[in-house]
Design a protein around this motif. Structure first.
Motif, PDB file in Angstrom:
ATOM      1  N   THR A  55     -13.530 -17.330  18.754  1.00 15.01           N
ATOM      2  CA  THR A  55     -12.458 -18.298  18.610  1.00 15.01           C
ATOM      3  C   THR A  55     -11.252 -18.002  19.485  1.00 15.01           C
ATOM      4  O   THR A  55     -10.484 -18.877  19.783  1.00 15.01           O
ATOM      5  CB  THR A  55     -12.001 -18.376  17.140  1.00 15.01           C
ATOM      6  N   GLY A  56     -11.064 -16.750  19.863  1.00 22.04           N
ATOM      7  CA  GLY A  56      -9.904 -16.394  20.674  1.00 22.04           C
ATOM      8  C   GLY A  56     -10.129 -16.706  22.139  1.00 22.04           C
ATOM      9  O   GLY A  56     -11.240 -16.566  22.655  1.00 22.04           O
ATOM     10  N   GLY A  57      -9.065 -17.129  22.817  1.00 21.47           N
ATOM     11  CA  GLY A  57      -9.172 -17.415  24.242  1.00 21.47           C
ATOM     12  C   GLY A  57      -9.554 -16.194  25.047  1.00 21.47           C
ATOM     13  O   GLY A  57     -10.231 -16.297  26.061  1.00 21.47           O
ATOM     14  N   TRP A  58      -9.145 -15.005  24.607  1.00 23.06           N
ATOM     15  CA  TRP A  58      -9.466 -13.778  25.329  1.00 23.06           C
ATOM     16  C   TRP A  58     -10.966 -13.539  25.353  1.00 23.06           C
ATOM     17  O   TRP A  58     -11.483 -12.968  26.305  1.00 23.06           O
ATOM     18  CB  TRP A  58      -8.733 -12.579  24.736  1.00 23.06           C
ATOM     19  N   GLN A  59     -11.676 -13.987  24.312  1.00 19.70           N
ATOM     20  CA  GLN A  59     -13.125 -13.788  24.272  1.00 19.70           C
ATOM     21  C   GLN A  59     -13.819 -14.645  25.326  1.00 19.70           C
ATOM     22  O   GLN A  59     -14.759 -14.201  25.974  1.00 19.70           O
ATOM     23  CB  GLN A  59     -13.656 -14.090  22.881  1.00 19.70           C
ATOM     24  N   TYR A  60     -13.349 -15.870  25.488  1.00 18.04           N
ATOM     25  CA  TYR A  60     -13.905 -16.729  26.532  1.00 18.04           C
ATOM     26  C   TYR A  60     -13.550 -16.187  27.915  1.00 18.04           C
ATOM     27  O   TYR A  60     -14.362 -16.219  28.832  1.00 18.04           O
ATOM     28  CB  TYR A  60     -13.404 -18.164  26.373  1.00 18.04           C
ATOM     29  N   ALA A  61     -12.332 -15.685  28.043  1.00 18.03           N
ATOM     30  CA  ALA A  61     -11.916 -15.094  29.316  1.00 18.03           C
ATOM     31  C   ALA A  61     -12.772 -13.875  29.644  1.00 18.03           C
ATOM     32  O   ALA A  61     -13.211 -13.701  30.782  1.00 18.03           O
ATOM     33  CB  ALA A  61     -10.435 -14.723  29.258  1.00 18.03           C
ATOM     34  N   LEU A  62     -13.027 -13.044  28.639  1.00 18.69           N
ATOM     35  CA  LEU A  62     -13.866 -11.866  28.849  1.00 18.69           C
ATOM     36  C   LEU A  62     -15.276 -12.275  29.267  1.00 18.69           C
ATOM     37  O   LEU A  62     -15.837 -11.731  30.222  1.00 18.69           O
ATOM     38  CB  LEU A  62     -13.915 -11.012  27.584  1.00 18.69           C
ATOM     39  N   ALA A  63     -15.837 -13.251  28.569  1.00 22.09           N
ATOM     40  CA  ALA A  63     -17.188 -13.724  28.910  1.00 22.09           C
ATOM     41  C   ALA A  63     -17.234 -14.279  30.328  1.00 22.09           C
ATOM     42  O   ALA A  63     -18.147 -13.977  31.106  1.00 22.09           O
ATOM     43  CB  ALA A  63     -17.648 -14.785  27.907  1.00 22.09           C
ATOM     44  N   GLY A  64     -16.237 -15.076  30.693  1.00 26.58           N
ATOM     45  CA  GLY A  64     -16.186 -15.641  32.048  1.00 26.58           C
ATOM     46  C   GLY A  64     -16.021 -14.569  33.099  1.00 26.58           C
ATOM     47  O   GLY A  64     -16.646 -14.620  34.160  1.00 26.58           O
ATOM     48  N   TYR A  77      -9.991 -22.864  31.131  1.00 21.52           N
ATOM     49  CA  TYR A  77     -10.783 -24.059  30.837  1.00 21.52           C
ATOM     50  C   TYR A  77     -10.962 -24.236  29.339  1.00 21.52           C
ATOM     51  O   TYR A  77     -10.782 -25.333  28.798  1.00 21.52           O
ATOM     52  CB  TYR A  77     -12.149 -23.970  31.525  1.00 21.52           C
ATOM     53  N   GLU A  78     -11.305 -23.158  28.643  1.00 19.60           N
ATOM     54  CA  GLU A  78     -11.514 -23.263  27.199  1.00 19.60           C
ATOM     55  C   GLU A  78     -10.224 -23.592  26.463  1.00 19.60           C
ATOM     56  O   GLU A  78     -10.246 -24.233  25.429  1.00 19.60           O
ATOM     57  CB  GLU A  78     -12.126 -21.972  26.657  1.00 19.60           C
ATOM     58  N   ARG A  79      -9.098 -23.146  27.001  1.00 17.26           N
ATOM     59  CA  ARG A  79      -7.801 -23.428  26.380  1.00 17.26           C
ATOM     60  C   ARG A  79      -7.377 -24.886  26.576  1.00 17.26           C
ATOM     61  O   ARG A  79      -6.750 -25.472  25.696  1.00 17.26           O
ATOM     62  CB  ARG A  79      -6.720 -22.517  26.942  1.00 17.26           C
ATOM     63  N   VAL A  80      -7.641 -25.464  27.724  1.00 16.81           N
ATOM     64  CA  VAL A  80      -7.141 -26.812  28.019  1.00 16.81           C
ATOM     65  C   VAL A  80      -8.181 -27.905  27.757  1.00 16.81           C
ATOM     66  O   VAL A  80      -7.830 -29.079  27.779  1.00 16.81           O
ATOM     67  CB  VAL A  80      -6.610 -26.925  29.463  1.00 16.81           C
ATOM     68  N   LYS A  81      -9.421 -27.540  27.497  1.00 13.59           N
ATOM     69  CA  LYS A  81     -10.481 -28.533  27.329  1.00 13.59           C
ATOM     70  C   LYS A  81     -10.168 -29.529  26.202  1.00 13.59           C
ATOM     71  O   LYS A  81     -10.186 -30.744  26.417  1.00 13.59           O
ATOM     72  CB  LYS A  81     -11.808 -27.829  27.076  1.00 13.59           C
ATOM     73  N   ALA A  82      -9.888 -29.043  25.013  1.00 14.61           N
ATOM     74  CA  ALA A  82      -9.650 -29.930  23.868  1.00 14.61           C
ATOM     75  C   ALA A  82      -8.371 -30.758  24.040  1.00 14.61           C
ATOM     76  O   ALA A  82      -8.407 -31.983  23.831  1.00 14.61           O
ATOM     77  CB  ALA A  82      -9.623 -29.129  22.570  1.00 14.61           C
ATOM     78  N   PRO A  83      -7.237 -30.154  24.425  1.00 12.32           N
ATOM     79  CA  PRO A  83      -6.036 -30.981  24.622  1.00 12.32           C
ATOM     80  C   PRO A  83      -6.204 -32.042  25.707  1.00 12.32           C
ATOM     81  O   PRO A  83      -5.736 -33.174  25.547  1.00 12.32           O
ATOM     82  CB  PRO A  83      -4.952 -29.977  25.012  1.00 12.32           C
ATOM     83  N   LEU A  84      -6.882 -31.695  26.785  1.00  9.58           N
ATOM     84  CA  LEU A  84      -7.095 -32.684  27.842  1.00  9.58           C
ATOM     85  C   LEU A  84      -8.032 -33.801  27.394  1.00  9.58           C
ATOM     86  O   LEU A  84      -7.817 -34.968  27.714  1.00  9.58           O
ATOM     87  CB  LEU A  84      -7.630 -32.027  29.108  1.00  9.58           C
ATOM     88  N   ILE A 122     -11.610 -11.095  37.637  1.00  9.53           N
ATOM     89  CA  ILE A 122     -10.317 -11.724  37.341  1.00  9.53           C
ATOM     90  C   ILE A 122     -10.415 -13.231  37.487  1.00  9.53           C
ATOM     91  O   ILE A 122      -9.953 -13.993  36.628  1.00  9.53           O
ATOM     92  CB  ILE A 122      -9.224 -11.143  38.263  1.00  9.53           C
ATOM     93  N   GLU A 123     -11.030 -13.675  38.575  1.00 11.19           N
ATOM     94  CA  GLU A 123     -11.166 -15.125  38.814  1.00 11.19           C
ATOM     95  C   GLU A 123     -11.930 -15.805  37.691  1.00 11.19           C
ATOM     96  O   GLU A 123     -11.521 -16.846  37.177  1.00 11.19           O
ATOM     97  CB  GLU A 123     -11.863 -15.349  40.162  1.00 11.19           C
ATOM     98  N   GLY A 124     -13.053 -15.222  37.286  1.00 12.03           N
ATOM     99  CA  GLY A 124     -13.853 -15.816  36.219  1.00 12.03           C
ATOM    100  C   GLY A 124     -13.127 -15.819  34.891  1.00 12.03           C
ATOM    101  O   GLY A 124     -13.209 -16.785  34.123  1.00 12.03           O
ATOM    102  N   ALA A 125     -12.406 -14.739  34.604  1.00 11.06           N
ATOM    103  CA  ALA A 125     -11.652 -14.659  33.351  1.00 11.06           C
ATOM    104  C   ALA A 125     -10.568 -15.732  33.304  1.00 11.06           C
ATOM    105  O   ALA A 125     -10.414 -16.424  32.289  1.00 11.06           O
ATOM    106  CB  ALA A 125     -11.041 -13.271  33.196  1.00 11.06           C
ATOM    107  N   LEU A 126      -9.829 -15.868  34.391  1.00 11.11           N
ATOM    108  CA  LEU A 126      -8.767 -16.874  34.418  1.00 11.11           C
ATOM    109  C   LEU A 126      -9.330 -18.289  34.346  1.00 11.11           C
ATOM    110  O   LEU A 126      -8.837 -19.125  33.586  1.00 11.11           O
ATOM    111  CB  LEU A 126      -7.913 -16.701  35.679  1.00 11.11           C
TER     112      LEU A 126
END
Length: 113
Positions: A19-28, A98-105, A89-93
């Motif tokens: 659920t945390g954005g850091w987890q998606y960043a880590l995976a990316g 993307y995961e942070r802005v997907k739902a609001p967008l 770094i590029e993939g994490a960012l």
């Protein structure tokens, strides 16, 4: 990062919710670093083909064998550290943002019609 996205989805259904954005960043970051790191030997040969006249026109497998023969197997990993760091770094960012802005967008696009 697409293969990691399916891993994230499977794991969340299995009880390990990401659920945390850091987890998606880590995976990316991990996915980008690994996928580009795997291609490092190909990049070494490609760079030799572009910069060393005697490598011009040879096939990939010939270039790989020649690098190993002339410089040792470790030469195929030239540039691996900056590749892992930079693409990590590029993939994490990219994936984290993307995961942070997907739902609001998506919500904004629905409101705009």
């Amino acid at each position: 990062a697409a293969p990691c996205r399916s891993i994230v989805a499977r794991r969340s259904r299995g009880g390990v919710a990401m659920t945390g954005g850091w987890q998606y960043a880590l995976a990316g970051g991990v996915c980008a670093a690994v996928s580009h790191g795997i291609a490092c030997p190909v990049d070494v040969v490609k760079t030799r083909q572009q910069t060393v006249p005697s490598y011009s026109g040879i096939q990939l497998h010939e270039g790989l064998a020649r690098v190993v023969r002339e410089e040792g197997a470790s030469a195929l990993l030239t540039g691996l550290k900056p590749t892992l760091l930079g693409y990590g770094i590029e993939g994490a960012l990219k994936f984290g943002a993307y995961e942070r802005v997907k739902a609001p967008l998506a919500a904004l696009l629905v409101r705009l019609g």
